[in-house]
Design an enzyme around this catalytic site. Sequence first.
Site, PDB file in Angstrom:
ATOM      1  CG  ASP A  38      -8.537  -3.766  17.428  1.00 16.20           C
ATOM      2  OD1 ASP A  38      -7.534  -4.435  17.687  1.00 16.20           O
ATOM      3  OD2 ASP A  38      -8.477  -2.670  16.829  1.00 16.20           O
TER       4      ASP A  38
ATOM      5  CG  HIS B 268      -5.296  -0.606  16.276  1.00 12.95           C
ATOM      6  ND1 HIS B 268      -5.851  -1.856  16.378  1.00 12.95           N
ATOM      7  CD2 HIS B 268      -4.083  -0.786  15.705  1.00 12.95           C
ATOM      8  CE1 HIS B 268      -5.019  -2.748  15.886  1.00 12.95           C
ATOM      9  NE2 HIS B 268      -3.923  -2.131  15.476  1.00 12.95           N
TER      10      HIS B 268
HETATM   11  P1  NAX Z   1       4.707  -4.705   5.593  1.00  9.71           P
HETATM   12  O1  NAX Z   1       5.965  -4.249   6.194  1.00  9.71           O
HETATM   13  O2  NAX Z   1       4.578  -6.086   5.065  1.00  9.71           O
HETATM   14  O3  NAX Z   1       4.324  -3.725   4.382  1.00  9.71           O
HETATM   15  C1  NAX Z   1       4.356  -2.338   4.512  1.00  9.71           C
HETATM   16  C2  NAX Z   1       4.663  -1.781   3.142  1.00  9.71           C
HETATM   17  O4  NAX Z   1       4.533  -0.381   3.239  1.00  9.71           O
HETATM   18  C3  NAX Z   1       6.080  -2.090   2.667  1.00  9.71           C
HETATM   19  O5  NAX Z   1       6.011  -2.705   1.395  1.00  9.71           O
HETATM   20  C4  NAX Z   1       6.758  -0.715   2.598  1.00  9.71           C
HETATM   21  O6  NAX Z   1       7.648  -0.617   1.522  1.00  9.71           O
HETATM   22  C5  NAX Z   1       5.549   0.186   2.434  1.00  9.71           C
HETATM   23  N1  NAX Z   1       5.750   1.558   2.892  1.00  9.71           N
HETATM   24  C6  NAX Z   1       6.410   1.991   3.996  1.00  9.71           C
HETATM   25  N2  NAX Z   1       6.405   3.322   4.045  1.00  9.71           N
HETATM   26  C7  NAX Z   1       5.701   3.741   2.966  1.00  9.71           C
HETATM   27  C8  NAX Z   1       5.349   5.007   2.458  1.00  9.71           C
HETATM   28  N3  NAX Z   1       5.757   6.120   3.070  1.00  9.71           N
HETATM   29  N4  NAX Z   1       4.632   5.071   1.332  1.00  9.71           N
HETATM   30  C9  NAX Z   1       4.248   3.953   0.688  1.00  9.71           C
HETATM   31  N5  NAX Z   1       4.557   2.719   1.106  1.00  9.71           N
HETATM   32  C10 NAX Z   1       5.269   2.620   2.242  1.00  9.71           C
HETATM   33  O7  NAX Z   1       3.570  -4.367   6.672  1.00  9.71           O
HETATM   34  P2  NAX Z   1       2.085  -4.913   6.748  1.00  9.71           P
HETATM   35  O8  NAX Z   1       2.083  -6.169   7.513  1.00  9.71           O
HETATM   36  O9  NAX Z   1       1.471  -4.883   5.400  1.00  9.71           O
HETATM   37  O10 NAX Z   1       1.436  -3.809   7.721  1.00  9.71           O
HETATM   38  C11 NAX Z   1       1.229  -2.494   7.292  1.00  9.71           C
HETATM   39  C12 NAX Z   1       0.800  -1.622   8.446  1.00  9.71           C
HETATM   40  O11 NAX Z   1      -0.421  -2.091   9.011  1.00  9.71           O
HETATM   41  C13 NAX Z   1       1.799  -1.595   9.612  1.00  9.71           C
HETATM   42  O12 NAX Z   1       1.922  -0.257  10.055  1.00  9.71           O
HETATM   43  C14 NAX Z   1       1.099  -2.402  10.687  1.00  9.71           C
HETATM   44  O13 NAX Z   1       1.509  -2.031  11.980  1.00  9.71           O
HETATM   45  C15 NAX Z   1      -0.337  -2.041  10.407  1.00  9.71           C
HETATM   46  N6  NAX Z   1      -1.358  -2.909  10.988  1.00  9.71           N
HETATM   47  C16 NAX Z   1      -2.505  -2.333  11.421  1.00  9.71           C
HETATM   48  C17 NAX Z   1      -3.535  -3.054  11.948  1.00  9.71           C
HETATM   49  C18 NAX Z   1      -4.802  -2.402  12.415  1.00  9.71           C
HETATM   50  O14 NAX Z   1      -5.636  -3.120  12.969  1.00  9.71           O
HETATM   51  N7  NAX Z   1      -5.010  -1.102  12.278  1.00  9.71           N
HETATM   52  C19 NAX Z   1      -3.418  -4.522  12.113  1.00  9.71           C
HETATM   53  C20 NAX Z   1      -2.384  -5.131  11.230  1.00  9.71           C
HETATM   54  C21 NAX Z   1      -1.126  -4.344  11.080  1.00  9.71           C
HETATM   55  O15 NAX Z   1      -0.320  -4.565  12.201  1.00  9.71           O
END
Ligand code: NAX
Length: 325
Positions: free
Chosen positions: A157, A185
């Site tokens: 952000d 956030h």
């Molecule tokens: P993806 O869905 O591409 O990847 C997430 C990965 O996490 C998947 O491979 C899944 O298998 C794995 N996963 C799920 N639960 C798990 C667990 N309990 N233990 C280990 N692995 C697990 O998502 P991606 O685009 O990489 O985003 C990841 C996270 O970042 C999401 O929650 C998203 O909302 C968050 N974000 C946060 C942002 C921020 O500014 N704080 C911005 C970007 C993003 O939206």
Amino acid sequence: MVKRVAVTGAAGQIGYSLLPRIATGEIFGPETQVRLQCLELTPALESLKGVAMELDDCAFPLLTETVCTDNLEEAFEGADLVLLVGSKPRSAGMERKDLLLDNGPIFTGQGKAIEAAAGPNVRVVVVGNPCNTNCLIAMNNAKSVPADRWTAMTQLDHNRAQAQLALKAGVDSTEVKNIVIWGNHSNTQFPDWSHATIGGKPAADVIGDDAWLKNIFIPTVQERGKAIIEARGKSSAMSAGSAALDHARYLFQGTPDGEWTSIAIVSDGKYGVPEGLICSVPVTCPGDGTYKVVEGLEFSDFGQDKFQKSIDELSAERDTVSGLL
Ligand code: NAX
């Protein structure tokens, strides 16, 4: 010494953009070797194996080893830095409250495993959403790990706000300094330009358009994630990975002299934020893993009102997950 960096959700899209940059030394510098400790859900281990093969194929000079596991304690073993990226995505029509309750148990387990296995000086950066409250949950499930080790990411952000001001002013983004992201956030966050400078002058004077700042700049930053999804069909990953690197690099290599960044940290009551909430505030980092809150910044009535709405949301989120704390 080899730094151990644990990354959860490492086979996801943020992981894919993050891992090679950690391996090239962007967090700990070009002299420090790193060991990547990647955690995934069992069904994603095969895909993670492919990512690890690609990391091998990059032949990164600083990367000593890539561990791929679905075991929490193996992933966090001796970690100097833990990036909690993995969580369940929000599905269509899902309320934020349901997402909190859905993801909460992931972070109770990860908090406990960090307490059991991570290194004595571990720093934790929560990226997985809703990141402030996920961080709150993990921290509260690892009471022996000092509270100042836990942070959540609002650097994306911060970077978005910096870029929007630079675009409007027609200058390089490096000319824009000392934005603040206050609060959560989420789309209640308050991107605050009132202490920022552009080319050394007050940002408000350079922009010269209060209505734009209040009515266009704020919602553009707040809703940027949604705009990326609409354009790309997927959520931000390159920019999110880059922001996570900035966040961790500031912690371990410091913020530039005279500049601050925005990090969500545990509140000790400063700026009227209830104690214990994980709230984004301006901080400076000396580069040893610690941070110091920038104190004494003043709010206009407009700004105070915006910040309070985000604080209220964080308090409500804490109430929602109280059973997990
Ligand atoms: P993806 O869905 O591409 O990847 C997430 C990965 O996490 C998947 O491979 C899944 O298998 C794995 N996963 C799920 N639960 C798990 C667990 N309990 N233990 C280990 N692995 C697990 O998502 P991606 O685009 O990489 O985003 C990841 C996270 O970042 C999401 O929650 C998203 O909302 C968050 N974000 C946060 C942002 C921020 O500014 N704080 C911005 C970007 C993003 O939206």
